[in-house]
Design a protein around this motif. Structure first.
Motif, short mmCIF file in Angstrom:
data_model
loop_
_atom_site.label_atom_id
_atom_site.label_comp_id
_atom_site.label_asym_id
_atom_site.label_seq_id
_atom_site.Cartn_x
_atom_site.Cartn_y
_atom_site.Cartn_z
N GLU A 259 3.56 -49.21 -19.35
CA GLU A 259 2.99 -48.35 -18.66
C GLU A 259 4.20 -47.88 -17.60
OE1 GLU A 259 0.19 -46.70 -18.72
OE2 GLU A 259 -0.34 -47.66 -20.49
N ALA A 260 5.33 -47.25 -18.22
CA ALA A 260 6.34 -46.79 -17.12
C ALA A 260 6.06 -45.46 -16.84
CB ALA A 260 7.74 -47.00 -17.87
N THR A 261 6.43 -45.24 -15.28
CA THR A 261 6.40 -43.82 -14.94
C THR A 261 7.82 -43.23 -15.50
OG1 THR A 261 7.85 -44.36 -12.97
CG2 THR A 261 5.47 -44.69 -12.77
N PRO A 262 7.48 -41.84 -15.58
CA PRO A 262 8.79 -40.93 -15.82
C PRO A 262 10.06 -41.48 -15.44
CG PRO A 262 6.87 -39.40 -16.03
CD PRO A 262 6.47 -40.72 -15.34
N LEU A 263 9.99 -41.65 -14.10
CA LEU A 263 11.06 -41.95 -13.14
C LEU A 263 11.44 -43.33 -13.83
CD1 LEU A 263 13.14 -41.20 -10.94
CD2 LEU A 263 11.53 -42.20 -9.20
N GLN A 264 10.60 -44.18 -13.97
CA GLN A 264 11.30 -45.69 -14.28
C GLN A 264 11.87 -45.43 -15.75
OE1 GLN A 264 7.29 -47.36 -13.95
NE2 GLN A 264 7.99 -48.61 -12.27
N ALA A 265 11.39 -44.54 -16.66
CA ALA A 265 11.71 -44.54 -17.90
C ALA A 265 12.88 -43.77 -17.73
CB ALA A 265 10.86 -43.65 -18.76
N ALA A 266 13.38 -42.84 -17.11
CA ALA A 266 14.80 -42.14 -16.78
C ALA A 266 15.62 -43.26 -16.42
CB ALA A 266 14.40 -41.09 -15.69
N TRP A 267 15.26 -43.94 -15.14
CA TRP A 267 16.31 -44.99 -14.74
C TRP A 267 16.59 -45.87 -15.99
CZ3 TRP A 267 19.60 -45.41 -10.92
CH2 TRP A 267 19.24 -44.70 -9.89
N ALA A 268 15.76 -46.34 -16.64
CA ALA A 268 16.11 -47.38 -17.64
C ALA A 268 16.99 -46.67 -18.68
CB ALA A 268 14.59 -47.68 -18.42
N VAL B 79 15.37 -45.86 -29.96
CA VAL B 79 14.37 -46.23 -30.62
C VAL B 79 13.71 -47.47 -29.69
CG1 VAL B 79 13.68 -47.81 -32.51
CG2 VAL B 79 15.49 -45.66 -32.95
N ALA B 80 14.69 -48.13 -29.04
CA ALA B 80 13.94 -49.29 -27.94
C ALA B 80 13.32 -48.69 -26.97
CB ALA B 80 14.84 -50.17 -27.70
N LEU B 81 13.97 -47.59 -26.37
CA LEU B 81 13.45 -47.16 -25.06
C LEU B 81 12.08 -46.39 -25.50
CD1 LEU B 81 16.69 -46.29 -23.41
CD2 LEU B 81 15.03 -48.10 -22.43
N GLY B 82 12.30 -45.65 -26.58
CA GLY B 82 11.15 -44.72 -27.06
C GLY B 82 9.90 -45.56 -27.27
N LEU B 83 10.05 -46.41 -28.12
CA LEU B 83 8.86 -47.31 -28.31
C LEU B 83 8.14 -47.87 -27.40
CD1 LEU B 83 10.17 -49.21 -31.75
CD2 LEU B 83 8.28 -47.12 -31.74
N ALA B 84 9.06 -48.26 -26.15
CA ALA B 84 8.64 -48.65 -25.03
C ALA B 84 8.04 -47.79 -24.23
CB ALA B 84 9.69 -49.44 -24.19
N SER B 85 8.11 -46.69 -24.20
CA SER B 85 7.66 -45.40 -23.32
C SER B 85 7.07 -44.32 -23.70
CB SER B 85 8.61 -45.35 -22.25
OG SER B 85 9.77 -44.80 -22.86
N LEU B 86 7.19 -44.03 -24.97
CA LEU B 86 6.94 -42.73 -25.56
C LEU B 86 5.60 -42.68 -26.66
CD1 LEU B 86 10.40 -40.97 -26.19
CD2 LEU B 86 8.67 -40.39 -24.46
N PRO B 87 4.86 -41.82 -27.04
CA PRO B 87 3.82 -41.78 -27.98
C PRO B 87 4.89 -41.70 -29.26
CG PRO B 87 3.38 -40.20 -26.41
CD PRO B 87 4.72 -40.85 -25.84
N LEU B 88 4.10 -42.11 -30.38
CA LEU B 88 4.80 -42.01 -31.52
C LEU B 88 5.13 -40.63 -31.98
CD1 LEU B 88 3.39 -45.04 -33.64
CD2 LEU B 88 5.55 -44.98 -32.81
N GLU B 89 3.86 -39.84 -31.78
CA GLU B 89 4.43 -38.39 -32.05
C GLU B 89 5.35 -37.75 -31.39
OE1 GLU B 89 1.84 -34.13 -31.99
OE2 GLU B 89 0.88 -35.97 -31.70
#
Length: 167
Positions: free
Chosen positions: A5-14, A49-59
């Motif tokens: 459950e990462a926020t968009p800002l956390q995902a952007a930093w990562a 792939v790693a970051l996407g699977l952790a923070s984005l829906p599969l679609e």
């Protein structure tokens, strides 16, 4: 939602922290050798792939891969006519994975700006080097343009703008 459950800002930093070393390495490698190694481009794709699977829906991940495939196909058309290098095409496709469709126009504008700034920087560097021998192949007289520099700059700017302005 992805695994976390990462926020968009956390995902952007990562994303910035994980991709910046690969982007900078690709830019330097392209400046030094006029090549972008497959392992760097593959690393960018695997990192998505790693970051996407952790923070984005599969679609959304599927749509990003479709966009990257389109970039790859169009890029290889340019490559086949001698207008782009193969490493540049692969780097663009790997970077396309990080860009949602609604941000594509902005990223293309950042890439255009990056190309203009990169071209100016290369011309300045070549003027400073002059006729001296240099280990930096991109600065040698008659060398082609190292697009990896501009691609890396555009992506770093995009991730930084996302963090700063939250769009």
């Amino acid at each position: 939602m992805g695994l976390f459950e990462a926020t968009p800002l956390q995902a952007a930093w990562a994303t910035l922290l994980c991709t910046a070393p690969l982007l900078v390495a690709a830019a330097v490698w392209d400046l030094r050798r006029m090549r972008i190694p497959n392992w760097l481009n593959g690393g960018l794709a695997l990192m998505f792939v790693a970051l996407g699977l952790a923070s984005l829906p599969l679609e959304e991940i599927a749509w990003r891969f479709a966009g990257a495939l389109l970039v790859l196909v169009v890029g290889f058309a340019f490559f086949s006519f001698g207008r782009m290098g193969g490493g540049d095409v692969k780097m663009l496709a790997a970077c396309a994975l990080y860009v949602p469709l609604h941000h594509a126009g902005m990223v293309l504008q950042l890439l255009a700006l990056g190309l203009a700034l990169g071209l100016a920087a290369i011309h300045l560097g070549r003027a400073l080097v002059g006729e001296r021998e240099t280990q930096w192949r991109a600065l040698r007289k008659g060398a082609r343009f190292p697009m990896g520099l501009s691609i890396a700059g555009a992506m770093l700017a995009y991730f930084s703008f996302f963090i700063a302005f939250g769009f």
